[in-house]
Design an enzyme around this catalytic site. Structure first.
Site, PDB file in Angstrom:
ATOM      1  N   SER A  22     -63.892 111.025  73.000  1.00 30.86           N
ATOM      2  CA  SER A  22     -64.887 111.616  73.040  1.00 30.86           C
ATOM      3  C   SER A  22     -65.737 110.806  73.834  1.00 30.86           C
ATOM      4  O   SER A  22     -65.957 109.633  74.304  1.00 30.86           O
ATOM      5  CB  SER A  22     -65.573 110.547  71.264  1.00 30.86           C
ATOM      6  OG  SER A  22     -67.362 110.762  71.592  1.00 30.86           O
ATOM      7  N   HIS A  60     -64.444 115.575  73.118  1.00 29.35           N
ATOM      8  CA  HIS A  60     -65.387 115.387  72.146  1.00 29.35           C
ATOM      9  C   HIS A  60     -66.615 115.297  72.501  1.00 29.35           C
ATOM     10  O   HIS A  60     -66.356 114.550  73.188  1.00 29.35           O
ATOM     11  CB  HIS A  60     -64.520 114.369  70.838  1.00 29.35           C
ATOM     12  CG  HIS A  60     -64.554 114.622  69.474  1.00 29.35           C
ATOM     13  ND1 HIS A  60     -64.492 115.392  68.456  1.00 29.35           N
ATOM     14  CD2 HIS A  60     -66.257 114.188  68.767  1.00 29.35           C
ATOM     15  CE1 HIS A  60     -65.432 115.671  67.700  1.00 29.35           C
ATOM     16  NE2 HIS A  60     -66.256 114.049  67.261  1.00 29.35           N
ATOM     17  N   ASP A  85     -69.319 114.840  71.142  1.00 32.13           N
ATOM     18  CA  ASP A  85     -70.465 114.380  69.615  1.00 32.13           C
ATOM     19  C   ASP A  85     -72.120 114.198  69.258  1.00 32.13           C
ATOM     20  O   ASP A  85     -73.261 113.263  70.435  1.00 32.13           O
ATOM     21  CB  ASP A  85     -70.392 112.739  69.142  1.00 32.13           C
ATOM     22  CG  ASP A  85     -69.399 112.464  68.325  1.00 32.13           C
ATOM     23  OD1 ASP A  85     -68.134 113.084  67.613  1.00 32.13           O
ATOM     24  OD2 ASP A  85     -68.789 111.472  69.227  1.00 32.13           O
ATOM     25  N   MET A 110     -75.940 113.832  68.130  1.00 29.87           N
ATOM     26  CA  MET A 110     -77.088 113.385  66.634  1.00 29.87           C
ATOM     27  C   MET A 110     -78.064 113.436  67.160  1.00 29.87           C
ATOM     28  O   MET A 110     -78.883 113.693  68.649  1.00 29.87           O
ATOM     29  CB  MET A 110     -76.438 111.878  67.378  1.00 29.87           C
ATOM     30  CG  MET A 110     -74.969 111.344  66.957  1.00 29.87           C
ATOM     31  SD  MET A 110     -74.508 109.529  66.953  1.00 29.87           S
ATOM     32  CE  MET A 110     -72.651 109.747  67.358  1.00 29.87           C
ATOM     33  N   HIS A 157     -69.126 118.387  67.801  1.00 25.80           N
ATOM     34  CA  HIS A 157     -69.244 117.173  66.248  1.00 25.80           C
ATOM     35  C   HIS A 157     -70.481 117.757  65.721  1.00 25.80           C
ATOM     36  O   HIS A 157     -71.284 116.676  66.849  1.00 25.80           O
ATOM     37  CB  HIS A 157     -68.509 115.664  66.003  1.00 25.80           C
ATOM     38  CG  HIS A 157     -68.424 115.223  64.774  1.00 25.80           C
ATOM     39  ND1 HIS A 157     -68.321 114.079  65.219  1.00 25.80           N
ATOM     40  CD2 HIS A 157     -68.906 115.503  63.998  1.00 25.80           C
ATOM     41  CE1 HIS A 157     -68.884 113.016  63.619  1.00 25.80           C
ATOM     42  NE2 HIS A 157     -68.526 114.611  63.422  1.00 25.80           N
ATOM     43  N   MET A 201     -73.225 116.661  64.316  1.00 19.45           N
ATOM     44  CA  MET A 201     -73.918 115.231  63.165  1.00 19.45           C
ATOM     45  C   MET A 201     -75.903 115.578  63.335  1.00 19.45           C
ATOM     46  O   MET A 201     -76.339 114.517  63.263  1.00 19.45           O
ATOM     47  CB  MET A 201     -73.602 113.723  63.486  1.00 19.45           C
ATOM     48  CG  MET A 201     -72.422 113.144  63.426  1.00 19.45           C
ATOM     49  SD  MET A 201     -71.443 111.930  64.113  1.00 19.45           S
ATOM     50  CE  MET A 201     -70.868 112.251  65.543  1.00 19.45           C
ATOM     51  N   MET A 228     -64.148 111.730  58.879  1.00 16.34           N
ATOM     52  CA  MET A 228     -64.860 110.191  59.655  1.00 16.34           C
ATOM     53  C   MET A 228     -64.587 109.016  58.649  1.00 16.34           C
ATOM     54  O   MET A 228     -64.236 109.045  57.545  1.00 16.34           O
ATOM     55  CB  MET A 228     -66.539 110.128  58.641  1.00 16.34           C
ATOM     56  CG  MET A 228     -67.005 111.650  59.569  1.00 16.34           C
ATOM     57  SD  MET A 228     -66.599 111.641  61.661  1.00 16.34           S
ATOM     58  CE  MET A 228     -67.778 109.835  62.385  1.00 16.34           C
ATOM     59  N   GLY A 235     -72.784 107.898  63.567  1.00 16.02           N
ATOM     60  CA  GLY A 235     -73.777 107.634  63.886  1.00 16.02           C
ATOM     61  C   GLY A 235     -73.502 106.278  65.033  1.00 16.02           C
ATOM     62  O   GLY A 235     -74.495 106.530  66.123  1.00 16.02           O
ATOM     63  N   PHE A 236     -72.826 105.507  65.353  1.00 18.58           N
ATOM     64  CA  PHE A 236     -72.814 104.555  66.586  1.00 18.58           C
ATOM     65  C   PHE A 236     -70.938 104.947  66.792  1.00 18.58           C
ATOM     66  O   PHE A 236     -70.677 104.863  65.885  1.00 18.58           O
ATOM     67  CB  PHE A 236     -72.864 103.506  65.356  1.00 18.58           C
ATOM     68  CG  PHE A 236     -74.638 103.030  64.994  1.00 18.58           C
ATOM     69  CD1 PHE A 236     -74.848 103.004  66.119  1.00 18.58           C
ATOM     70  CD2 PHE A 236     -74.715 103.522  63.936  1.00 18.58           C
ATOM     71  CE1 PHE A 236     -76.815 102.713  65.528  1.00 18.58           C
ATOM     72  CE2 PHE A 236     -76.131 102.877  63.105  1.00 18.58           C
ATOM     73  CZ  PHE A 236     -77.080 103.198  64.577  1.00 18.58           C
ATOM     74  N   GLY A 237     -70.860 104.599  67.788  1.00 18.54           N
ATOM     75  CA  GLY A 237     -69.702 104.383  68.328  1.00 18.54           C
ATOM     76  C   GLY A 237     -68.640 102.854  68.592  1.00 18.54           C
ATOM     77  O   GLY A 237     -69.928 101.897  68.500  1.00 18.54           O
ATOM     78  N   ASP A 252     -61.560 111.093  63.560  1.00 18.98           N
ATOM     79  CA  ASP A 252     -62.713 110.427  64.074  1.00 18.98           C
ATOM     80  C   ASP A 252     -63.124 109.397  63.694  1.00 18.98           C
ATOM     81  O   ASP A 252     -63.734 108.845  62.612  1.00 18.98           O
ATOM     82  CB  ASP A 252     -63.813 111.539  64.111  1.00 18.98           C
ATOM     83  CG  ASP A 252     -65.160 110.796  65.478  1.00 18.98           C
ATOM     84  OD1 ASP A 252     -64.538 109.957  65.871  1.00 18.98           O
ATOM     85  OD2 ASP A 252     -65.914 111.605  66.092  1.00 18.98           O
ATOM     86  N   GLY A 253     -63.564 107.717  64.254  1.00 17.51           N
ATOM     87  CA  GLY A 253     -64.343 106.670  64.235  1.00 17.51           C
ATOM     88  C   GLY A 253     -63.066 105.865  64.228  1.00 17.51           C
ATOM     89  O   GLY A 253     -61.938 105.883  62.742  1.00 17.51           O
ATOM     90  N   GLY A 254     -62.708 104.866  65.263  1.00 19.28           N
ATOM     91  CA  GLY A 254     -62.114 103.323  65.193  1.00 19.28           C
ATOM     92  C   GLY A 254     -60.422 103.525  65.431  1.00 19.28           C
ATOM     93  O   GLY A 254     -60.237 102.317  65.200  1.00 19.28           O
TER      94      GLY A 254
END
Length: 217
Positions: A7, A32, A34, A36, A65, A67, A136, A141-143, A174-176
Site C-alpha cells: 500500500s 494498492h 488507498d 481517502m 481501494h 474509502m 478490513m 482511515g489510518f496506516g 488490509d490492515g495490520g
C-alpha cells in the site's frame, strides 16, 4: 500462493517513483492505492491524479481501494490501463449491486470492502457478482494500526462459503498485516495480502518485499 499488494499509503511521497521501483524489484504483484476523502474516513490521502502520475513508470497493476462517500460518482476517475481492481466500501453506498455492475462496465474488476464491525452475511446477495472481497482488519482511515483478530474468522468463513457455493471471488486483507501473521492469513484462504508500513517502513524495501513474497507462497 497469494499475491502481494504493498500500500503506497505508507510510502514516502517525495520519493514515490523510486519506492515503487523498489517493490517492483521485490516482485510485488500489485500497487494498492488507498484513496481517502476525509468524510467516509477521517483522513485525506490523494486522488486519481497522483495515481495516474505512475502511469508509464511502472508495469504493476493498480488495486484501487476507495474509502470515500458516494463512490459511484468517482469510480470512472480511477480507470486506467493499469487498473485491475476498484474496490468500494459496502458501508458507503446503498446500491452495492448497481455499483458493482457500473465498475465492471468500465472494464475493470469490482471489489467490495467491509469494515471490522460489518458482518459477512451482509454481503450474501452480491457474492455471485463481486470479483473480490476486501476484509478490513483495522478500522479504515489510518496506516500502521494493529490487526483486529476477528478478521481471521471472517476470512475463514468467506473461504468456506466460496468453496461450498463454488464461487470465484478473491479474498483480500488490509490492515495490520506483518511478517508474523501473513502466512496464517494465506492458510485461512486469503488471496491478496495488503501490507503498508511493514514494507515501506523497512530499511530495505526491496528485501522486505521479497521476504513477504516468500512468506505467502
Amino acid at each position: 500462493m497469494a499475491y502481494l499488494a504493498p500500500s503506497i499509503l505508507s510510502a514516502d511521497f517525495s520519493e514515490l517513483k523510486r519506492q515503487i521501483s523498489l517493490i517492483e524489484k521485490g516482485k510485488a504483484d500489485y500497487i494498492h492505492v488507498d484513496v481517502m476523502d476525509g468524510a467516509f474516513v477521517p483522513n485525506i490521502t490523494f486522488g486519481a491524479p497522483v495515481m495516474k502520475s505512475l502511469l508509464g513508470k511502472t508495469k504493476l497493476p493498480f488495486d484501487v481501494h476507495l474509502m470515500i462517500e458516494n463512490p459511484e460518482q468517482r469510480v470512472a476517475d480511477f480507470v486506467t490501463e493499469n487498473t485491475e481492481f476498484i474496490t468500494f466500501h459496502y458501508e458507503a453506498t446503498n446500491h452495492s449491486h448497481r455499483l458493482i455492475q457500473q465498475i465492471k462496465s468500465l472494464g475493470v474488476k469490482a471489489g467490495v470492502a467491509i469494515n471490522p464491525a460489518t458482518p459477512i452475511w451482509m454481503l450474501e446477495d452480491i457474492l455471485t457478482d463481486v470479483d473480490m472481497i476486501l476484509i478490513m482488519s483495522v478500522n479504515p482511515g489510518f496506516g500502521g494500526q494493529k490487526f483486529i483478530p476477528v478478521a481471521m474468522d471472517k476470512i475463514a468463513e468467506l473461504n468456506q462459503v466460496r468453496f461450498e457455493a463454488d464461487l470465484n471471488y478473491l479474498i483480500e486483507v488490509d490492515g495490520g498485516v506483518n511478517e508474523k501473521n501473513a502466512a496464517q492469513l494465506v492458510e485461512l484462504g486469503t488471496d491478496i495480502i495488503v501490507a503498508g508500513s511493514a514494507i515501506f517502513g523497512a530499511e530495505d524495501i526491496t528485501a522486505k518485499t521479497k521476504e513477504f513474497k516468500k512468506l505467502i507462497k
